[in-house]
Design a protein around this motif. Structure first.
Motif, PDB file in Angstrom:
ATOM      1  N   ASN A 214      -9.219   4.466   0.619  1.00 24.92           N
ATOM      2  CA  ASN A 214      -8.828   3.898  -0.252  1.00 24.92           C
ATOM      3  C   ASN A 214      -9.164   4.594  -1.674  1.00 24.92           C
ATOM      4  N   ARG A 215      -8.548   4.581  -2.667  1.00 25.34           N
ATOM      5  CA  ARG A 215      -9.054   5.258  -4.062  1.00 25.34           C
ATOM      6  C   ARG A 215     -10.538   4.670  -4.340  1.00 25.34           C
TER       7      ARG A 215
ATOM      8  N   GLU B 195      -3.826   2.478  -3.428  1.00 23.32           N
ATOM      9  CA  GLU B 195      -3.444   3.654  -3.149  1.00 23.32           C
ATOM     10  C   GLU B 195      -4.482   4.221  -2.108  1.00 23.32           C
ATOM     11  N   TRP B 196      -3.913   4.824  -1.169  1.00 28.94           N
ATOM     12  CA  TRP B 196      -4.649   5.394   0.081  1.00 28.94           C
ATOM     13  C   TRP B 196      -4.175   6.802   0.290  1.00 28.94           C
ATOM     14  N   GLY B 197      -4.909   7.559   0.857  1.00 28.46           N
ATOM     15  CA  GLY B 197      -4.626   8.861   1.508  1.00 28.46           C
ATOM     16  C   GLY B 197      -5.706   9.324   2.445  1.00 28.46           C
ATOM     17  N   THR B 198      -5.146  10.642   3.236  1.00 33.10           N
ATOM     18  CA  THR B 198      -6.287  10.874   4.399  1.00 33.10           C
ATOM     19  C   THR B 198      -7.515  11.592   3.604  1.00 33.10           C
ATOM     20  N   PHE B 199      -8.279  11.982   4.473  1.00 33.76           N
ATOM     21  CA  PHE B 199      -9.490  12.799   3.871  1.00 33.76           C
ATOM     22  C   PHE B 199      -8.799  14.138   3.149  1.00 33.76           C
ATOM     23  N   LYS B 200      -8.063  14.855   3.822  1.00 32.39           N
ATOM     24  CA  LYS B 200      -7.576  15.976   3.514  1.00 32.39           C
ATOM     25  C   LYS B 200      -6.556  15.860   2.388  1.00 32.39           C
TER      26      LYS B 200
ATOM     27  N   PRO C 121       0.800  -1.209  -0.159  1.00 39.39           N
ATOM     28  CA  PRO C 121      -0.024  -0.170   0.055  1.00 39.39           C
ATOM     29  C   PRO C 121       0.956   1.441  -0.011  1.00 39.39           C
ATOM     30  N   TYR C 122       0.551   2.273  -0.708  1.00 44.39           N
ATOM     31  CA  TYR C 122       1.306   3.597  -0.751  1.00 44.39           C
ATOM     32  C   TYR C 122       0.375   4.715  -0.612  1.00 44.39           C
ATOM     33  N   ASN C 123       1.000   5.843  -0.546  1.00 46.27           N
ATOM     34  CA  ASN C 123       0.177   6.981  -0.094  1.00 46.27           C
ATOM     35  C   ASN C 123       0.018   8.078  -1.537  1.00 46.27           C
ATOM     36  N   SER C 124      -1.231   8.396  -1.522  1.00 49.15           N
ATOM     37  CA  SER C 124      -1.647   9.147  -2.901  1.00 49.15           C
ATOM     38  C   SER C 124      -0.780  10.283  -3.154  1.00 49.15           C
TER      39      SER C 124
END
Length: 305
Positions: free
Chosen positions: A133-134, A83-88, A53-56
């Protein structure tokens, strides 16, 4: 990642939550369903979600226990993206999370400052964040993810890459009839001959061989002249369980990186039962093992040209 924090506020937060237990319970929940969250759970293109898993935003891969936590979430919700990221972070990319979607927990260490004897002592403690997640984006369409558009290497190409990786470590590997093991006394890895491995529904014989070898290679990395990980005193003690989990997770991280499917264990029920016992006996076990596994992988990568 670490930040200086307000001692009283953070102290209250840490008292309200036992994050080690929360993380452990998340993994236990998967194991009790009969799912091993560090093994690929399905066939086909969806296994792209089981890459690292990686950060967007940063494009950096997550490390340690966060890999396992995000895999657990991907398994539970059958995401097709890594692909993952925080809400912000998603909002900064003009992306919106679909209404009703819940984030997956990740953890990192923060720092609590405490004054003792006129000196400031920094105490690390776990803190949580949540990522999406995306596949949870309003804009997500199954056919437009970057993960599924990337061409997949053939097994031959992947094994050639794997051979180079293993050869560059210069580990001594001997094939025999004694089964797979790492001998600390001889500083040597023993492996069964390749013909001892067979194809299964989830994994080819070749992948079974290499995933087993990676497990032993992670054990090899912990020798005193390498990482010098604490080893078990005897079969069945807590250090033994932790070291075995280090090798399991380290091999899983490498298998995901090189797109190799892990070999299935002979007795799946007993295999899961052994990890359930280890995690229930020690809530720190999984986080500690995952951290050491990432360090082992980092060490092995450092041996590459």
């Amino acid at each position: 990642m670490s930040h200086t924090t307000n001692a009283s506020a953070r102290g209250q937060t840490s008292q309200r939550r036992d994050i080690h237990q929360e993380v452990t319970d998340t993994i236990i929940k998967q194991l009790e369903k009969g799912t091993v969250p560090w093994h690929k759970p399905w066939q086909g293109e969806e296994t792209k979600a089981f890459g690292l898993p990686y950060n967007s935003i940063t494009q950096n891969h997550y490390r340690g226990i966060n890999i396992v936590l995000l895999w657990s979430s991907a398994i539970e919700k059958q995401f097709a993206s890594a692909e993952w990221g925080t809400f912000k972070q998603w909002a900064d990319k003009k992306e919106m999370i679909r209404k009703g979607e819940k984030g997956a927990m990740v953890v990192y260490y923060d720092v609590l400052e405490k004054e003792e004897d006129d000196e400031i002592r920094k105490i690390p403690f776990l803190k949580t964040s949540y990522v999406f997640n995306r596949c949870q984006l309003s804009s997500y369409q199954p056919t437009n993810t970057d993960d599924t558009q990337q061409p997949k290497q053939s097994l031959v190409e992947r094994i050639q890459t794997m051979d180079c990786f293993i050869n560059n470590t210069q580990a001594i590997i001997e094939h025999s009839q004694r089964g797979a093991c790492y001998s600390p006394k001889e500083d040597k890895i023993y492996m069964p001959f390749t013909e001892a491995f067979i194809d299964t529904e989830a994994c080819t014989a070749t992948e079974g061989y290499y995933s087993t070898l990676l497990h032993e290679l992670v054990h090899w990395s912990g020798a005193p002249n390498r990482i010098d990980r604490a080893k078990c005193k005897k079969f069945g003690d807590q250090n033994y369980a932790t070291e075995e989990l280090v090798a399991e997770l380290g091999a899983a991280f490498l298998c995901a990186e090189y797109d190799i499917t892990s070999a299935e264990k002979g007795d799946h029920a007993n295999y899961i039962a052994s990890w359930l016992k280890a995690l229930k006996d020690n809530k720190h076990c999984i986080i500690t093992a995952a951290s050491k596994a990432s360090k082992a992988v980092h060490y092995l990568r450092g041996l590459q040209p």
